[in-house]
Design an enzyme around this catalytic site. Structure first.
Site, PDB file in Angstrom:
ATOM      1  N   SER A   1      20.037  19.156  27.195  1.00 20.11           N
ATOM      2  CA  SER A   1      19.176  18.000  26.946  1.00 20.11           C
ATOM      3  C   SER A   1      17.736  18.413  27.225  1.00 20.11           C
ATOM      4  CB  SER A   1      19.565  16.843  27.873  1.00 20.11           C
ATOM      5  OG  SER A   1      19.294  17.184  29.222  1.00 20.11           O
TER       6      SER A   1
ATOM      7  N   CYS B   1      28.630  20.948  33.144  1.00 21.74           N
ATOM      8  CA  CYS B   1      27.950  19.680  33.427  1.00 21.74           C
ATOM      9  C   CYS B   1      27.378  19.713  34.834  1.00 21.74           C
ATOM     10  CB  CYS B   1      28.916  18.510  33.311  1.00 21.74           C
ATOM     11  SG  CYS B   1      29.101  17.896  31.638  1.00 21.74           S
ATOM     12  N   ILE B   2      26.318  18.950  35.030  1.00 18.54           N
ATOM     13  CA  ILE B   2      25.673  18.893  36.343  1.00 18.54           C
ATOM     14  C   ILE B   2      25.139  17.484  36.558  1.00 18.54           C
ATOM     15  CG2 ILE B   2      23.515  19.773  35.347  1.00 18.54           C
ATOM     16  CD1 ILE B   2      22.908  21.062  38.068  1.00 18.54           C
ATOM     17  N   LEU B   3      25.323  16.987  37.766  1.00 16.89           N
ATOM     18  CA  LEU B   3      24.874  15.631  38.086  1.00 16.89           C
ATOM     19  C   LEU B   3      24.514  15.536  39.557  1.00 16.89           C
ATOM     20  CD1 LEU B   3      24.647  12.519  37.447  1.00 16.89           C
ATOM     21  CD2 LEU B   3      27.033  12.365  38.190  1.00 16.89           C
ATOM     22  N   THR B   4      23.369  14.950  39.840  1.00 17.93           N
ATOM     23  CA  THR B   4      23.035  14.505  41.188  1.00 17.93           C
ATOM     24  C   THR B   4      23.122  12.988  41.168  1.00 17.93           C
ATOM     25  OG1 THR B   4      21.482  16.341  41.471  1.00 17.93           O
ATOM     26  CG2 THR B   4      21.351  14.543  43.049  1.00 17.93           C
TER      27      THR B   4
ATOM     28  N   GLY C   1      19.454  18.917  42.733  1.00 18.96           N
ATOM     29  CA  GLY C   1      19.683  19.422  41.373  1.00 18.96           C
ATOM     30  C   GLY C   1      19.313  20.888  41.248  1.00 18.96           C
ATOM     31  N   LYS C   2      18.154  21.255  41.819  1.00 15.46           N
ATOM     32  CA  LYS C   2      17.716  22.656  41.794  1.00 15.46           C
ATOM     33  C   LYS C   2      18.669  23.530  42.608  1.00 15.46           C
ATOM     34  CE  LYS C   2      12.930  21.085  41.392  1.00 15.46           C
ATOM     35  NZ  LYS C   2      11.675  20.837  42.128  1.00 15.46           N
TER      36      LYS C   2
ATOM     37  N   ARG D   1      15.782  13.320  43.904  1.00 18.74           N
ATOM     38  CA  ARG D   1      14.452  13.597  44.472  1.00 18.74           C
ATOM     39  C   ARG D   1      14.533  14.285  45.838  1.00 18.74           C
ATOM     40  NH1 ARG D   1      10.782  13.558  40.444  1.00 18.74           N
ATOM     41  NH2 ARG D   1      10.853  11.643  39.240  1.00 18.74           N
ATOM     42  N   LYS D   2      15.625  14.984  46.086  1.00 18.13           N
ATOM     43  CA  LYS D   2      15.774  15.699  47.356  1.00 18.13           C
ATOM     44  C   LYS D   2      15.990  17.197  47.143  1.00 18.13           C
ATOM     45  CE  LYS D   2      17.671  11.757  49.917  1.00 18.13           C
ATOM     46  NZ  LYS D   2      18.783  11.287  50.786  1.00 18.13           N
TER      47      LYS D   2
ATOM     48  N   GLU E   1      25.738  25.772  29.587  1.00 19.27           N
ATOM     49  CA  GLU E   1      26.337  25.442  28.297  1.00 19.27           C
ATOM     50  C   GLU E   1      25.328  24.723  27.408  1.00 19.27           C
ATOM     51  OE1 GLU E   1      30.084  22.734  26.741  1.00 19.27           O
ATOM     52  OE2 GLU E   1      30.296  23.891  28.599  1.00 19.27           O
TER      53      GLU E   1
END
Length: 438
Positions: A342, A304-307, A317-318, A313-314, A338
């Protein structure tokens, strides 16, 4: 952890930017000006009250323009409330569920009330009439994207269970953040509209006074765990779910407020959490995270990944995606996120893969194989192949794939992929791969 959803757009910060505070992207300019056909004369609007669950009607949104909604739930403010006092939880049918909210009767245009029809019959009849282009347009804007792993029955169960947002706001550090989705907090928090989180240990409370008392006793000034990266004001902490079970569970509760189809596991022992922080003289403040399984037979390097909305917008995430691949390189393995991804997650990863692969192809003058690209980047060969195929940069000749890398074509694709965000300074990464102790 389960299903992976990348929550990095809309990425406007709460308290500083309206989109995150209001739960995501605003509707297109101009909104929806059309009016739904009234099912009853305007003079008899009172006969509709209180509105039934499933009713479709036009609702005045924050942009002061009417938008079509469906009533998901209704409630009485008090036992003595009249039919005109009811509040309605509505879904804006053109937009993502993160915009769902409670509204008052005065926001609804009762002249546009439509009773709901049998959706199964309606959907079947509509699908027979739709052209392939129309179906594609609906797929592109459907509010429930990212549930590819769920069958129809499971999807309906998921939607029923999570249909009403239980926590409207949270306070985390200096930000008050509007939540996007339902999260299964313990039953004793069911009556809480807002929760107050300690930004360091992630314990949550019902009242501001409880948080203030907690902060006087909480010794943490950063996530529990090992700091494995420090570059300027950015730090990354590795938190073992087995060693810090409560922190891992609280992080999952928090993340679920912003990830629609994240599967919430109470057993966090099997996961490592990588917490990205902005640091100042007050401590290290979480801006986002990703998790990964300690042992993955499928070579998953990210679950899972979350900002968090205030920090979107900074480029964070990348940065998190890039960091997950740097860990894979240290492990000497190839990695992949995984599945299922989405739609938003696929776009973000495809952008990362495109930038990394094309930068190498630009600098590499001689022939290079997909295996060599995989060894250099830690990107799984299947992901490299699908990315290059989507860019028409690969052909199949004489039984093997051949990469066609015209410099002008590479430049055009790189420009389209956009900027890469923050760089990971590998020299500042001090980390050894996880090994089971004992």
């Amino acid at each position: 952890m389960g299903s992976m959803e990348l929550s990095t757009a809309p990425e406007n910060g709460t308290a500083a930017a309206a989109a995150a505070c209001n739960g995501g992207a605003a509707p297109p300019n101009g909104g929806v000006e059309r009016r739904l056909r009234s099912s009853a004369p305007s003079a008899s609007w009172a006969a509709h009250l209180p509105l039934e669950v499933g009713t479709r009607v036009m609702c005045r949104w924050r942009d002061q323009k009417p938008h079509p909604v469906k009533v998901i739930e209704r409630r009485k403010p008090s036992p003595s409330s009249s039919p005109t006092d009811y509040e309605y939880y509505v879904h804006y049918t053109e937009f993502n569920r993160r915009l769902d909210e409670w509204v008052k009767l005065e926001q609804l245009d009762l002249d546009t009330v439509e009773a709901d029809v049998d959706e199964k019959i309606d959907d079947k009849a509509t699908s027979l009439k739709m052209t392939r282009h129309q179906k594609r347009k609906i797929d592109e804007t459907h509010v429930e994207q990212g549930h590819e792993e769920l069958d129809a029955a499971s999807l309906r169960e998921h939607e029923e269970f999570t249909k009403v947002k239980n926590i409207a706001k949270i306070e985390l550090g200096k930000y008050e953040i509007d939540t996007w989705y339902f999260s299964p907090f313990p039953p004793e928090y069911n009556d809480s509209v807002k929760l107050f989180f300690c930004e360091f240990c992630l314990n949550f409370m019902k009242r501001k006074e409880q948080l203030q008392r907690h902060m006087k006793k909480c010794d943490l000034k950063h996530p529990p765990g090992d700091e494995i990266y420090r570059c300027g004001t950015l730090s990354m902490f590795e938190v073992d779910g087995k060693k810090n079970k409560v922190y891992g569970q609280n992080l999952c509760y928090l993340a679920k407020l912003f990830l629609d189809h994240k599967t919430l596991y109470y057993d966090v022992d099997l996961f490592l959490f990588y917490i990205l922080c902005e640091c100042d003289d007050r401590g290290c403040h979480m801006v986002g995270y990703f998790s990964k399984e300690k042992h993955s037979e499928e070579s998953y390097n990210l679950a899972c990944i979350l900002t968090l909305p205030p920090y979107q917008r900074k480029g964070y995430g990348k940065f998190l995606i890039a960091f997950s691949y740097e860990l894979s390189k240290k492990e000497g393995k190839v990695g992949t996120p995984e599945r299922p991804l989405s739609d938003l997650g696929l776009v973000s990863y495809r952008g990362y893969w495109t930038r990394v692969l094309l930068e190498i192809l630009k600098k590499h003058k001689s022939n290079i194989s997909i295996k060599e690209l995989s060894d250099m980047t830690a990107i799984k060969a299947d992901d490299i192949l699908s990315t290059l195929q989507s860019l028409d940069l690969i052909q199949y000749r004489k039984g093997q794939h051949v990469i066609c890398a015209d410099p002008k074509v590479l430049d055009r694709h790189l420009k389209a992929a956009g900027r890469g965000g923050l760089d990971v300074d590998v020299s500042k990464l001090i980390w050894t791969p996880y090994k089971e102790q004992g």
